[in-house]
Enzyme design. Structure first.
Site, short mmCIF file in Angstrom:
data_model
loop_
_atom_site.label_atom_id
_atom_site.label_comp_id
_atom_site.label_asym_id
_atom_site.label_seq_id
_atom_site.Cartn_x
_atom_site.Cartn_y
_atom_site.Cartn_z
N CYS A 163 -3.10 23.21 -29.66
CA CYS A 163 -1.82 23.68 -30.21
C CYS A 163 -1.91 24.13 -31.67
O CYS A 163 -0.94 24.64 -32.22
CB CYS A 163 -0.76 22.59 -30.08
SG CYS A 163 -0.64 21.98 -28.39
N HIS A 303 5.76 21.03 -37.18
CA HIS A 303 5.19 21.12 -35.82
C HIS A 303 6.18 20.55 -34.82
O HIS A 303 6.43 21.16 -33.77
CB HIS A 303 3.86 20.37 -35.77
CG HIS A 303 3.16 20.48 -34.46
ND1 HIS A 303 2.74 21.69 -33.94
CD2 HIS A 303 2.79 19.53 -33.55
CE1 HIS A 303 2.14 21.48 -32.78
NE2 HIS A 303 2.16 20.18 -32.51
N GLU A 314 4.07 13.10 -37.81
CA GLU A 314 4.14 14.20 -38.76
C GLU A 314 5.00 13.80 -39.96
O GLU A 314 4.67 14.16 -41.11
CB GLU A 314 4.70 15.45 -38.10
CG GLU A 314 4.73 16.66 -39.03
CD GLU A 314 5.23 17.93 -38.36
OE1 GLU A 314 5.06 19.01 -38.95
OE2 GLU A 314 5.81 17.83 -37.25
N LYS A 335 10.78 24.49 -32.39
CA LYS A 335 10.46 24.24 -30.98
C LYS A 335 11.68 23.73 -30.21
O LYS A 335 11.68 23.74 -28.98
CB LYS A 335 9.32 23.24 -30.85
CG LYS A 335 7.96 23.80 -31.24
CD LYS A 335 6.86 22.78 -30.98
CE LYS A 335 5.50 23.28 -31.45
NZ LYS A 335 5.42 23.39 -32.92
N HIS A 340 7.39 24.58 -26.56
CA HIS A 340 6.06 24.51 -27.17
C HIS A 340 5.13 25.50 -26.47
O HIS A 340 4.77 25.32 -25.32
CB HIS A 340 5.53 23.08 -27.04
CG HIS A 340 4.31 22.80 -27.85
ND1 HIS A 340 3.64 23.78 -28.56
CD2 HIS A 340 3.62 21.65 -28.07
CE1 HIS A 340 2.60 23.23 -29.18
NE2 HIS A 340 2.59 21.95 -28.90
N PHE A 400 -4.17 18.75 -29.71
CA PHE A 400 -5.06 17.79 -29.04
C PHE A 400 -6.48 18.00 -29.57
O PHE A 400 -6.91 19.12 -29.85
CB PHE A 400 -5.05 18.01 -27.53
CG PHE A 400 -3.84 17.45 -26.83
CD1 PHE A 400 -2.83 16.78 -27.51
CD2 PHE A 400 -3.71 17.59 -25.45
CE1 PHE A 400 -1.73 16.27 -26.85
CE2 PHE A 400 -2.61 17.07 -24.78
CZ PHE A 400 -1.62 16.42 -25.47
#
Length: 412
Positions: A163, A303, A314, A335, A340, A400
């Site tokens: 991502c 994010h 975050e 988002k 996403h 990830f």
């Protein structure tokens, strides 16, 4: 030698909010949601536990020629649509093809092509596997399609970092322009993974929201009742060049790509480092790379995927570097509207950040009904004017594998 000033001269998008960058931005400002129930019959056939996603607002088949949709995986289709828009938006520069390059990204690649080919092989034998299967499923398919379409012969590179991919492609483009490897670079990211397999796999990880009865409210970053992310699809592309080159050809400039940074957690394959050390380092480095200080930051596009663990991780990373001042900085979590887009999300959100500093307005975060008291951010819930002064905004992407990528944009 002093660093060159890198600027944004074109933007393009194919997203759950619109078929263009401008339509996507306008829908975002209007507080619209791009999430809806999936109508495909395979949802019921496979008894999927999640029945909704953030599907592209405009189908690629409505934009591309039939031969293009037959020869390109959906991930490459979205990439090509957004890149063509960005290139046209930049004025379709007439320059030496050897000085045009592509830095593109994806998180998964041609999943539709891969699984369709496997099903053809299993059910009908090897003669039914299409000759174009390998070129269509390659992760570098989007970069290749764009480079051939625009005759970009200065290099076509591909980033795959989950991502964080789209944002990392922008940092790579910055470095390549600084190194003089090209005069203009099309950077971006694309994803088209709204497919039974990724949905089933993400659901098995307990990563997806399961609000099947209320899909438009499912993506809700920072909300106390958030329960996972919403899978999205689409692409974002931006045209980057040195300021000197842009001014020489009379190009319109949206913003300066002032800096960027990439770090890695080396902690866990899926979970973020709860201390947020590497993510914080990426943010601090991006701001310093931009020649600014933390006090200069006027806006953050987070994010913020709407997962219980990710949102708070975050926040801790942000708090680590900004301290108490963090709670005064307007934060947007886009988002909530787009879902996403995995490898495509970083560049789409970079476009939103570019337009935020260009138009001096922070976009809203929808679906925040009950803000988590453990995340006391200054979340923007209605379009917020950023003022007439200098703007320096950062856009965060985390993936990830512990990938962290951050870019910083400055108003011009």
């Amino acid at each position: 030698m002093s660093p060159k000033k890198i600027v944004v001269t074109g933007i393009g998008a194919s997203s759950p909010l619109g078929g263009t960058a401008r339509d996507s931005w306008n829908a975002l400002l209007a507080g619209e949601s791009g999430v809806s129930t999936i109508e495909a019959d395979w949802v019921e056939r496979y008894e999927l536990p999640v029945t909704f996603a953030a599907q592209a607002k405009v189908a690629p088949s409505d934009v591309l020629e039939r031969v293009e949709t037959k020869r390109l995986d959906p991930s490459s289709q979205h990439a090509l649509i957004s890149a063509r828009e960005a290139w046209a938006d930049a004025g379709s520069p007439d320059i030496d093809p050897l000085r045009i390059a592509v830095d593109y990204a994806t998180g998964i690649g041609g999943i539709w092509t891969l699984v369709d080919a496997w099903e053809a092989l299993r059910e009908r034998g090897p003669r039914r596997v299409l000759p174009m299967t390998v070129p269509m499923l390659m992760p570098n398919g989007p970069a290749a399609a764009i480079s051939m379409d625009l005759a970009a012969r200065g290099g076509a590179r591909t980033v795959v970092s989950a991502c964080a991919s789209g944002t990392e492609s922008i940092t790579n483009a910055y470095d390549h322009l600084q190194a003089g490897l090209a005069d203009i670079i099309i950077a971006g990211g694309s994803e088209a993974a709204i497919h039974p397999l990724p949905i089933a796999a993400f659901a098995a990880m307990q990563a997806l929201s399961k609000r099947n009865d209320d899909p438009t409210a499912a993506s809700r970053p920072y909300d106390l009742n958030r329960d996972g992310f919403v899978l999205g699809e689409g692409a974002g592309s931006i045209v980057l060049e040195t300021e000197e080159h842009a001014l020489a050809r009379g190009a319109r400039i949206y913003a300066e790509l002032a800096g960027g940074s990439v770090t890695s957690d080396a902690y866990h394959i899926t979970a973020p480092d709860p201390d947020g050390n590497a993510a914080a380092r990426a943010m601090r480095s991006a701001v310093e790379h931009a020649g600014g200080t933390l006090e200069d930051v006027t806006h953050i596009n987070a994010h913020a995927t709407s997962t219980p663990v990710g949102d708070i991780a975050e926040y801790h990373a942000l708090l680590r570097i900004f301290g108490d001042r963090l709670h005064d900085i307007p934060v947007s979590a886009t988002k909530a509207a787009t879902g996403h887009l995995l490898g495509g999300t970083g560049t789409l959100e970079a476009i939103f950040t570019i337009l935020a500093v260009h138009e001096r307005i922070a976009p809203p975060t929808i679906n925040l009904d009950d803000q988590d008291p453990a995340i006391p951010l200054n979340v923007v819930t209605a379009p917020l004017p950023l003022g007439d002064g200098p703007q320096l905004a950062i856009s965060n992407s985390f993936g990830f594998g512990g990938h962290n990528a951050v870019v910083a944009f400055r108003s011009v």
